[in-house]
Design an enzyme around this catalytic site. Structure first.
Site, PDB file in Angstrom:
ATOM      1  N   ASP A 167     113.673   2.878  51.822  1.00 17.09           N
ATOM      2  CA  ASP A 167     111.988   2.012  52.327  1.00 17.09           C
ATOM      3  C   ASP A 167     111.313   2.872  52.643  1.00 17.09           C
ATOM      4  O   ASP A 167     111.083   4.068  52.778  1.00 17.09           O
ATOM      5  CB  ASP A 167     112.183   1.494  53.329  1.00 17.09           C
ATOM      6  N   ASP A 209     107.333   1.595  53.690  1.00 16.83           N
ATOM      7  CA  ASP A 209     105.950   1.697  55.203  1.00 16.83           C
ATOM      8  C   ASP A 209     106.841   1.660  56.800  1.00 16.83           C
ATOM      9  O   ASP A 209     108.435   0.671  56.352  1.00 16.83           O
ATOM     10  CB  ASP A 209     105.418   0.163  55.176  1.00 16.83           C
ATOM     11  N   THR A 230     110.706   0.113  47.944  1.00 16.87           N
ATOM     12  CA  THR A 230     109.833  -0.839  48.558  1.00 16.87           C
ATOM     13  C   THR A 230     109.049  -2.135  47.887  1.00 16.87           C
ATOM     14  O   THR A 230     108.593  -2.546  46.982  1.00 16.87           O
ATOM     15  CB  THR A 230     108.250   0.364  49.418  1.00 16.87           C
TER      16      THR A 230
HETATM   17  C1  XBP Z   1     106.080  -3.173  52.868  1.00 15.54           C
HETATM   18  C2  XBP Z   1     105.226  -4.185  53.360  1.00 15.54           C
HETATM   19  C3  XBP Z   1     103.645  -4.024  52.337  1.00 15.54           C
HETATM   20  C4  XBP Z   1     102.869  -3.041  52.700  1.00 15.54           C
HETATM   21  C5  XBP Z   1     101.156  -2.942  52.696  1.00 15.54           C
HETATM   22  O1  XBP Z   1     106.571  -2.380  52.470  1.00 15.54           O
HETATM   23  O2  XBP Z   1     105.428  -5.303  53.385  1.00 15.54           O
HETATM   24  O3  XBP Z   1     103.412  -4.892  51.913  1.00 15.54           O
HETATM   25  O4  XBP Z   1     102.910  -4.006  54.580  1.00 15.54           O
HETATM   26  O5  XBP Z   1     101.381  -2.421  50.806  1.00 15.54           O
HETATM   27  P1  XBP Z   1     108.150  -1.690  53.087  1.00 15.54           P
HETATM   28  P2  XBP Z   1     100.989  -3.532  50.123  1.00 15.54           P
HETATM   29  O6  XBP Z   1     108.055  -1.279  54.084  1.00 15.54           O
HETATM   30  O7  XBP Z   1     109.152  -2.514  51.593  1.00 15.54           O
HETATM   31  O8  XBP Z   1     107.486  -0.615  51.632  1.00 15.54           O
HETATM   32  O9  XBP Z   1     100.326  -4.418  50.378  1.00 15.54           O
HETATM   33  O10 XBP Z   1     100.486  -2.302  49.175  1.00 15.54           O
HETATM   34  O11 XBP Z   1     101.652  -4.824  49.456  1.00 15.54           O
HETATM   35 MG    MG Z   2     109.241  -1.178  56.207  1.00 16.88          MG
END
Ligand code: XBP
Ligand code: MG
Length: 258
Positions: free
Chosen positions: A10, A12, A123
């Protein structure tokens, strides 16, 4: 459990702490640039993180704002515009701050490369945000590190839907029990579990206290051996491939562990 053959990362919260000071602040700057009085404070953004995807998060928030455009079409247009602006500002923030990968991430990635364990990115974030992060963390040839990269644009339904993980398995041509996902959020864990993939959770800022069901292991981060459930053997060094394999082998005995 078969032999571990790939790790799915993953982004973020797991690869880097990008939400509170990155995406959140960039959303606020995008509101300001558009002349909107909206601001997301840390607590409110924590609530909004239940909605995966920045555009979806904007639309969700607009639904409870009396000053949001009344028509669905207008909201969709505004969300798209704000999201593009936010992503550009997020990239600027990443380049200026040099936000690092979370400790312990790079050692595990290097170990994977040394041992021929393939890696994938799974992601809900936009590809442009992933590129900015990886470019700054791993350099211009970052894509060579990964056998598959699935981003928000590549799926019809974002996490907690399993699509992102199913696509990764398909691309790797592996069964779910040959891989391990590393996640930080309940929605991410639910997505991997719905694809039958074992998940290891590294607690992140926003999900430090969240109730997380169905992980094979939960801990504070890959850099340390203390604080993990199930406990890790030994006291020195970061979490490594042997540890992941051991958790996978123990999986049946801890499947009730939440
Ligand atoms: C986390 C998310 C993303 C980010 C923002 O993604 O939900 O939406 O908060 O990015 P993960 P975007 O944990 O799956 O990596 O604005 O590009 O959606
Ligand atoms: Mg995440």
């Amino acid at each position: 459990m078969s032999q571990l053959q790939a790790i799915l990362w993953d982004v973020d919260g797991t690869l880097a702490e990008t939400e509170r000071d990155g995406h959140r602040v960039a959303f606020n700057r995008a509101f300001e640039a558009k002349g909107l009085p909206w601001r997301w404070d840390e607590a409110h953004y924590g609530e909004l993180l239940r909605v995966a995807g920045g555009r979806e998060r904007l639309l969700h928030d607009m639904a409870s704002r009396p000053d949001a455009p009344p028509l669905a079409d207008e909201r969709t247009r505004l969300a798209r515009e704000l999201h593009m602006s936010k992503n550009a500002l997020f990239g600027q923030w990443l380049r200026a701050s040099g936000t690092p990968l979370r400790p312990g991430v790079l050692p595990l990635m290097q170990q994977c490369r040394e041992h021929g364990i393939r890696m994938g990115i799974t992601t809900t974030t936009s590809r442009i945000n992933l590129q900015a992060l990886m470019q700054s963390a791993l350099g211009p040839r970052w894509a060579d590190w990964f056998a598959v990269v699935i981003c928000g644009e590549d799926v019809q339904r974002k996490k907690p839907d399993p699509e992102v993980y199913q696509r990764a398995l398909q691309a790797l041509d592996l069964p779910p029990l040959a891989v391990v996902a590393i996640e930080d959020s309940p929605g991410g864990v639910a997505a991997a579990r719905a694809a039958d993939i074992p998940v290891v959770v590294t607690r992140s800022h926003y999900f430090a206290q969240a109730t997380i069901e169905g992980a094979i292991a939960i801990g504070p981060g890959l850099h340390q051996r203390e604080g993990w459930r199930p406990a890790l053997r030994g006291t020195h060094g970061p979490v490594g491939l042997d540890d992941l394999q051991a958790w996978c082998s123990e999986m049946d005995s801890v499947s009730q562990f939440g």
